[in-house]
Design a protein around this motif. Structure first.
Motif, mmCIF file in Angstrom:
data_model
loop_
_atom_site.group_PDB
_atom_site.id
_atom_site.type_symbol
_atom_site.label_atom_id
_atom_site.label_comp_id
_atom_site.label_asym_id
_atom_site.label_seq_id
_atom_site.Cartn_x
_atom_site.Cartn_y
_atom_site.Cartn_z
ATOM 1 N N ALA A 99 -1.056 2.602 -2.264
ATOM 2 C CA ALA A 99 -1.716 0.768 -1.921
ATOM 3 C C ALA A 99 -0.511 0.096 -1.310
ATOM 4 O O ALA A 99 0.993 0.232 -1.090
ATOM 5 N N ILE A 100 -1.662 -0.460 -0.347
ATOM 6 C CA ILE A 100 -0.448 -1.305 0.469
ATOM 7 C C ILE A 100 -1.562 -3.229 1.002
ATOM 8 O O ILE A 100 -1.801 -3.503 0.328
ATOM 9 N N ILE A 101 -0.327 -4.007 0.375
ATOM 10 C CA ILE A 101 0.327 -5.485 0.629
ATOM 11 C C ILE A 101 0.851 -5.855 1.783
ATOM 12 O O ILE A 101 1.558 -5.712 1.967
ATOM 13 N N VAL A 102 0.068 -6.459 2.579
ATOM 14 C CA VAL A 102 0.678 -7.110 3.706
ATOM 15 C C VAL A 102 0.066 -8.954 4.111
ATOM 16 O O VAL A 102 -0.751 -9.193 4.034
ATOM 17 N N VAL A 103 1.517 -9.602 4.072
ATOM 18 C CA VAL A 103 1.530 -10.019 4.299
ATOM 19 C C VAL A 103 1.112 -10.245 5.918
ATOM 20 O O VAL A 103 2.886 -10.433 6.850
ATOM 21 N N ALA A 104 0.953 -10.411 6.495
ATOM 22 C CA ALA A 104 0.500 -10.649 8.212
ATOM 23 C C ALA A 104 1.336 -11.581 9.256
ATOM 24 O O ALA A 104 1.606 -12.472 8.989
ATOM 25 N N VAL A 105 2.347 -10.827 10.428
ATOM 26 C CA VAL A 105 2.935 -11.681 11.248
ATOM 27 C C VAL A 105 1.912 -12.411 11.276
ATOM 28 O O VAL A 105 1.811 -13.746 12.181
ATOM 29 N N ASP A 106 0.485 -11.644 12.516
ATOM 30 C CA ASP A 106 -0.043 -12.207 13.150
ATOM 31 C C ASP A 106 -1.465 -11.583 12.488
ATOM 32 O O ASP A 106 -1.573 -10.429 12.191
ATOM 33 N N GLY A 107 -3.134 -12.577 13.233
ATOM 34 C CA GLY A 107 -4.143 -12.003 13.153
ATOM 35 C C GLY A 107 -4.416 -10.571 13.846
ATOM 36 O O GLY A 107 -5.741 -9.886 12.975
ATOM 37 N N THR A 164 -6.522 2.843 6.162
ATOM 38 C CA THR A 164 -8.188 3.383 5.926
ATOM 39 C C THR A 164 -8.635 4.626 5.723
ATOM 40 O O THR A 164 -9.102 5.772 4.944
ATOM 41 N N ASP A 165 -8.165 5.149 7.120
ATOM 42 C CA ASP A 165 -8.603 6.267 7.201
ATOM 43 C C ASP A 165 -7.474 7.096 6.295
ATOM 44 O O ASP A 165 -7.238 8.685 6.434
ATOM 45 N N ALA A 166 -6.002 6.881 5.972
ATOM 46 C CA ALA A 166 -5.529 7.307 5.170
ATOM 47 C C ALA A 166 -6.081 7.297 3.488
ATOM 48 O O ALA A 166 -5.565 8.418 3.013
ATOM 49 N N GLY A 167 -6.866 6.967 3.214
ATOM 50 C CA GLY A 167 -7.281 6.808 2.598
ATOM 51 C C GLY A 167 -6.858 5.881 1.463
ATOM 52 O O GLY A 167 -6.547 6.262 0.092
ATOM 53 N N ILE A 168 -5.596 4.464 1.601
ATOM 54 C CA ILE A 168 -5.093 3.474 0.796
ATOM 55 C C ILE A 168 -5.414 2.811 1.156
ATOM 56 O O ILE A 168 -5.860 1.926 1.766
ATOM 57 N N PRO A 169 -5.259 1.822 -0.259
ATOM 58 C CA PRO A 169 -6.046 0.760 0.033
ATOM 59 C C PRO A 169 -4.630 -0.196 0.312
ATOM 60 O O PRO A 169 -4.126 -0.183 0.269
ATOM 61 N N ILE A 170 -5.922 -1.373 1.267
ATOM 62 C CA ILE A 170 -4.588 -2.261 1.593
ATOM 63 C C ILE A 170 -4.990 -3.434 1.447
ATOM 64 O O ILE A 170 -6.277 -4.198 1.627
ATOM 65 N N VAL A 171 -4.524 -4.689 1.128
ATOM 66 C CA VAL A 171 -4.871 -5.757 0.800
ATOM 67 C C VAL A 171 -3.691 -6.950 1.571
ATOM 68 O O VAL A 171 -2.739 -6.633 1.219
ATOM 69 N N TYR A 172 -4.704 -8.175 2.013
ATOM 70 C CA TYR A 172 -3.901 -9.057 2.887
ATOM 71 C C TYR A 172 -3.462 -10.139 2.383
ATOM 72 O O TYR A 172 -4.492 -10.941 1.449
ATOM 73 N N ALA A 173 -2.368 -10.803 1.967
ATOM 74 C CA ALA A 173 -2.162 -11.823 0.871
ATOM 75 C C ALA A 173 -1.139 -12.799 2.038
ATOM 76 O O ALA A 173 -1.044 -12.832 3.173
ATOM 77 N N VAL A 184 3.919 -0.407 7.550
ATOM 78 C CA VAL A 184 2.816 0.083 7.758
ATOM 79 C C VAL A 184 2.479 2.142 7.525
ATOM 80 O O VAL A 184 2.305 2.215 6.614
ATOM 81 N N GLN A 185 3.095 2.462 8.495
ATOM 82 C CA GLN A 185 3.054 3.740 8.889
ATOM 83 C C GLN A 185 3.673 4.650 8.307
ATOM 84 O O GLN A 185 3.569 5.546 8.039
ATOM 85 N N ASN A 186 4.337 3.980 7.712
ATOM 86 C CA ASN A 186 6.083 4.593 7.229
ATOM 87 C C ASN A 186 5.315 4.640 5.728
ATOM 88 O O ASN A 186 5.558 5.143 4.991
ATOM 89 N N PHE A 187 5.085 3.645 5.282
ATOM 90 C CA PHE A 187 4.015 3.858 3.955
ATOM 91 C C PHE A 187 3.344 4.487 4.305
ATOM 92 O O PHE A 187 3.265 5.320 2.885
ATOM 93 N N VAL A 188 2.139 4.557 4.830
ATOM 94 C CA VAL A 188 1.240 5.966 4.578
ATOM 95 C C VAL A 188 1.749 7.719 5.097
ATOM 96 O O VAL A 188 1.645 7.821 4.239
ATOM 97 N N SER A 189 3.241 7.774 5.657
ATOM 98 C CA SER A 189 3.730 8.827 5.830
ATOM 99 C C SER A 189 4.427 9.096 4.172
ATOM 100 O O SER A 189 4.687 9.909 3.956
ATOM 101 N N LYS A 208 -6.630 0.545 9.901
ATOM 102 C CA LYS A 208 -7.432 1.059 10.037
ATOM 103 C C LYS A 208 -6.517 2.331 9.865
ATOM 104 O O LYS A 208 -7.045 3.168 8.801
ATOM 105 N N MET A 209 -5.262 1.754 10.094
ATOM 106 C CA MET A 209 -4.285 3.301 9.244
ATOM 107 C C MET A 209 -4.284 3.184 8.078
ATOM 108 O O MET A 209 -4.621 4.811 7.519
#
Length: 307
Positions: free
Chosen positions: A79-87, A98-107, A69-74, A95-96
């Motif tokens: 936009a970022i889609i995350v299938v999370a490893v854990d909650g 949102t602070d960068a102004g990039i939408p994030i969607v969890y699936a 996710v940090q690399n995506f921000v950089s 936060k990462m």
């Protein structure tokens, strides 16, 4: 419950001339269900004008996913889609981005902060209270409300696994199913081979049982394979996800119950939400895709499910 994006919202997405790059980080690439989920995202992106995707595999490592996710921000994805490893790791991801102004969607895997997501974030998934409940109620019905069961769990740090296992115990606590009991439960990490090994160990004890209730189809299939290899009479076996292999096992008469989790619809809805948010369009914070019980009686209705 909230539902999928409205027709008006979809029209805004498909009818606008934009160019977006969406970064996708998925918990693991060796999961049958998550592969279908990812395909749903990529197929939907291909239908949207100017949308490209970049896919990364977290290999079930929360730290690796954080780096992705940090690399995506950089790199400045839209936009970022995350299938999370854990909650537990998700508030930092939210936060990462949102602070960068990039939408994030969890699936699929809900974030720990699912009820506190900012306007530029969303969760797309299915209500896990329904999944294990539908599965266990049907197993209970097949057993006439009484019998002993082994339970195969997913990862112990996974929301879906924990909820599906709680569902099992909640159903068994009801008047209709209080004649049922859990002999033992163990995590096989969604994996067919791990489940087969665990089932083989359980069979070696010689203890009588009436059912195997698994948190997903892959583990149910592993249990089936172990019982066949040991020459043991097949008990009632339940799974969840209605994967192609799960449906094939049901068609062969081995799997008695599964629950359709529409991975393709989840993936498509996650991509639609990510693109909509990147274009400053509103979405619901929680977008739900219903679970559906699958049995040998209605399997024909799901012949092409999750393919």
């Amino acid at each position: 419950m909230k539902h999928l994006l409205s027709a008006a919202a979809l029209a805004l997405i498909t009818g606008s001339a934009h160019a977006e790059n969406v970064g996708i980080t998925t918990a693991r690439s060796d999961s049958a269900f998550l592969t279908i989920l990812r395909n749903g995202m990529q197929d939907q992106a291909a239908k949207l004008d100017g949308v490209t995707v970049q896919v990364e595999d977290a290999q079930n490592d929360a730290s690796r996913q954080l780096d992705q996710v940090q690399n995506f921000v950089s790199s400045g994805v839209d936009a970022i889609i995350v299938v999370a490893v854990d909650g537990d790791s998700t508030p930092a991801l939210t936060k990462m981005a949102t602070d960068a102004g990039i939408p994030i969607v969890y699936a699929n895997h809900p974030p720990a902060d699912v009820d506190k997501l900012p306007e530029t974030a969303a969760f797309v998934g299915s209500n896990e209270i329904d999944s294990g409940t539908l599965e266990t109620k049907e197993v209970c019905r097949l057993l006439g409300g009484k019998g002993a069961a082994y339970v195969l769990m997913g990862p112990l740090n996974n929301h879906s696994s924990l909820t599906r296992t709680k569902d099992i115990h909640d159903v068994i606590a009801t008047d209709e199913c209080k004649g049922m009991s859990v002999i033992e439960e163990q995590s096989a990490n969604w994996d067919r081979l791990e489940a087969a090994n665990i089932m083989t160990n359980w069979l070696s004890t010689g203890r009588e049982f009436d059912a195997v209730i698994a948190n997903n189809d892959e583990m149910a299939i592993g249990a089936i394979q172990a019982m066949k290899a040991a020459g043991v009479d097949m008990s009632k076996v339940g799974g969840i996800d209605a994967t192609p292999d799960g449906l094939a096992a049901m068609a062969a008469g081995d799997l008695d119950v599964t629950v359709f989790q529409n991975a393709i619809a989840q993936g498509a809805a996650a991509m639609d939400a990510a693109v909509a948010l990147s274009r400053d369009h509103k979405t619901e914070r929680q977008i739900w895709v219903p679970f559906e019980l699958v049995t040998p009686e209605n399997i024909k209705d799901y012949a092409t499910a999750n393919q």
